[in-house]
Motif scaffolding. Structure first.
Motif, PDB file in Angstrom:
ATOM      1  N   PRO A  95       0.816  -1.155  -0.167  1.00 35.99           N
ATOM      2  CA  PRO A  95       0.159  -0.053  -0.225  1.00 35.99           C
ATOM      3  C   PRO A  95       0.778   1.407  -0.005  1.00 35.99           C
ATOM      4  O   PRO A  95       1.845   1.373   0.786  1.00 35.99           O
ATOM      5  CB  PRO A  95      -0.490   0.049   1.549  1.00 35.99           C
ATOM      6  N   LEU A  96       0.383   2.471  -1.663  1.00 43.27           N
ATOM      7  CA  LEU A  96       1.299   3.661  -1.169  1.00 43.27           C
ATOM      8  C   LEU A  96       1.256   4.755  -0.857  1.00 43.27           C
ATOM      9  O   LEU A  96      -0.529   4.748  -0.398  1.00 43.27           O
ATOM     10  CB  LEU A  96       1.320   3.499  -3.254  1.00 43.27           C
ATOM     11  N   ARG A  97       1.715   5.302   0.183  1.00 42.55           N
ATOM     12  CA  ARG A  97       1.943   6.415   0.929  1.00 42.55           C
ATOM     13  C   ARG A  97       2.949   7.516   0.395  1.00 42.55           C
ATOM     14  O   ARG A  97       1.689   8.789   0.172  1.00 42.55           O
ATOM     15  CB  ARG A  97       2.460   6.967   2.419  1.00 42.55           C
ATOM     16  N   ALA A  98       3.163   6.684  -0.485  1.00 42.34           N
ATOM     17  CA  ALA A  98       3.873   8.560  -1.571  1.00 42.34           C
ATOM     18  C   ALA A  98       2.688   8.201  -2.929  1.00 42.34           C
ATOM     19  O   ALA A  98       1.893   7.714  -2.561  1.00 42.34           O
ATOM     20  CB  ALA A  98       4.982   7.343  -1.931  1.00 42.34           C
ATOM     21  N   LYS A  99       2.387   9.503  -3.241  1.00 42.11           N
ATOM     22  CA  LYS A  99       1.699   9.887  -4.581  1.00 42.11           C
ATOM     23  C   LYS A  99       2.230  10.487  -5.863  1.00 42.11           C
ATOM     24  O   LYS A  99       1.376  10.244  -6.627  1.00 42.11           O
ATOM     25  CB  LYS A  99       1.366  10.977  -3.191  1.00 42.11           C
ATOM     26  N   THR A 100       3.562  11.011  -5.282  1.00 40.48           N
ATOM     27  CA  THR A 100       3.882  11.900  -7.010  1.00 40.48           C
ATOM     28  C   THR A 100       4.791  10.203  -7.730  1.00 40.48           C
ATOM     29  O   THR A 100       5.146   9.558  -7.590  1.00 40.48           O
ATOM     30  CB  THR A 100       4.648  13.001  -6.599  1.00 40.48           C
ATOM     31  N   ASP A 101       4.823  10.634  -8.554  1.00 41.14           N
ATOM     32  CA  ASP A 101       5.693  10.216 -10.398  1.00 41.14           C
ATOM     33  C   ASP A 101       6.723   9.888  -9.261  1.00 41.14           C
ATOM     34  O   ASP A 101       7.318   8.514  -9.749  1.00 41.14           O
ATOM     35  CB  ASP A 101       4.739  10.477 -11.507  1.00 41.14           C
ATOM     36  N   MET A 142       7.652  -7.979   5.327  1.00 34.81           N
ATOM     37  CA  MET A 142       8.048  -7.168   4.546  1.00 34.81           C
ATOM     38  C   MET A 142       7.168  -5.536   3.989  1.00 34.81           C
ATOM     39  O   MET A 142       8.186  -4.469   4.188  1.00 34.81           O
ATOM     40  CB  MET A 142       7.631  -7.836   3.835  1.00 34.81           C
ATOM     41  N   ILE A 143       6.063  -5.377   4.267  1.00 31.58           N
ATOM     42  CA  ILE A 143       5.075  -4.706   4.265  1.00 31.58           C
ATOM     43  C   ILE A 143       6.261  -3.083   5.011  1.00 31.58           C
ATOM     44  O   ILE A 143       6.083  -2.470   4.458  1.00 31.58           O
ATOM     45  CB  ILE A 143       3.775  -4.636   4.077  1.00 31.58           C
ATOM     46  N   LYS A 144       5.916  -3.817   6.285  1.00 33.21           N
ATOM     47  CA  LYS A 144       6.210  -3.102   7.180  1.00 33.21           C
ATOM     48  C   LYS A 144       7.572  -2.017   6.992  1.00 33.21           C
ATOM     49  O   LYS A 144       8.133  -0.844   7.554  1.00 33.21           O
ATOM     50  CB  LYS A 144       6.277  -3.281   8.874  1.00 33.21           C
ATOM     51  N   ASP A 145       8.535  -2.832   6.795  1.00 33.41           N
ATOM     52  CA  ASP A 145       9.987  -2.748   6.177  1.00 33.41           C
ATOM     53  C   ASP A 145      10.250  -2.270   5.020  1.00 33.41           C
ATOM     54  O   ASP A 145      10.860  -0.872   5.177  1.00 33.41           O
ATOM     55  CB  ASP A 145      10.706  -4.335   6.236  1.00 33.41           C
ATOM     56  N   GLU A 151      10.326   3.919   1.954  1.00 31.51           N
ATOM     57  CA  GLU A 151       9.072   5.063   1.523  1.00 31.51           C
ATOM     58  C   GLU A 151       9.074   5.703   2.666  1.00 31.51           C
ATOM     59  O   GLU A 151       9.608   6.807   2.359  1.00 31.51           O
ATOM     60  CB  GLU A 151       7.450   4.010   1.766  1.00 31.51           C
ATOM     61  N   ALA A 152       9.630   6.222   3.292  1.00 31.48           N
ATOM     62  CA  ALA A 152       9.858   6.987   4.755  1.00 31.48           C
ATOM     63  C   ALA A 152       9.996   7.979   3.965  1.00 31.48           C
ATOM     64  O   ALA A 152      10.568   8.946   4.458  1.00 31.48           O
ATOM     65  CB  ALA A 152       9.446   6.099   6.282  1.00 31.48           C
TER      66      ALA A 152
END
Length: 160
Positions: A95-101, A142-145, A151-152
């Motif tokens: 699940p993406l928190r990143a939004k821009t291309d 893996m998702i949490k990592d 991503e953070a």
């Protein structure tokens, strides 16, 4: 003057990553770094580049750490007897928190460049990134990592 200093730092970083501190390689790193800074100059002002430099370096160090760690894990997996029994391949929807291309592209590329993982696709609504892994005993971990790691850091770099 600031962009010149950053170009020199990028050239040294390039030489460190490639492991060759020859004059030609330093010049190549300087030219590529300078060209990169020129391309993003309108989106990121000089003051922002200096303010974001520690965050960029932090992301680069995280990537190098993950690169070395995952390369070692894949090496151990490949050299282990009965490798096919140890493989636990899977594809997850991250699940993406990143939004821009730019954020999504950078995240997908960092995941793909890390041995043992591959970014497969982005959902049409851009809410998920599909990631394949050679070995995934715990999908939630893996998702949490990824969320707390790449991503953070990427979101920190691109935040205004």
């Amino acid at each position: 003057m600031t962009l010149l200093l950053i170009s020199v730092l990028l050239a040294l970083t390039w030489a460190a990553i490639t492991g060759t501190f020859s004059l030609g390689n330093l010049i190549l790193g300087f030219v590529v770094g300078g060209a990169s800074l020129w391309v993003i100059r309108l989106q990121v002002g000089q003051a922002q580049i200096l303010r974001k430099l520690p965050k960029i370096i932090s992301l680069a160090l995280l990537f190098l750490y993950e690169l070395i760690l995952s390369a070692f894990k894949v090496l151990v997996l490949v050299l282990s007897p009965n490798m096919h029994k140890k493989l636990q391949p899977a594809i997850i929807a991250f699940p993406l928190r990143a939004k821009t291309d730019a954020e999504i592209t950078l995240l997908a590329n960092l995941i793909t460049l890390t041995p043992g993982t591959l970014s497969v696709d982005v959902s049409p609504d851009r809410s998920s990134l599909y990631v394949h892994a050679l070995e995934m005993p715990d999908k939630k971990k893996m998702i949490k990592d990824i969320a707390n790691g790449f991503e953070a850091k990427i979101i920190e770099v691109f935040e205004p």
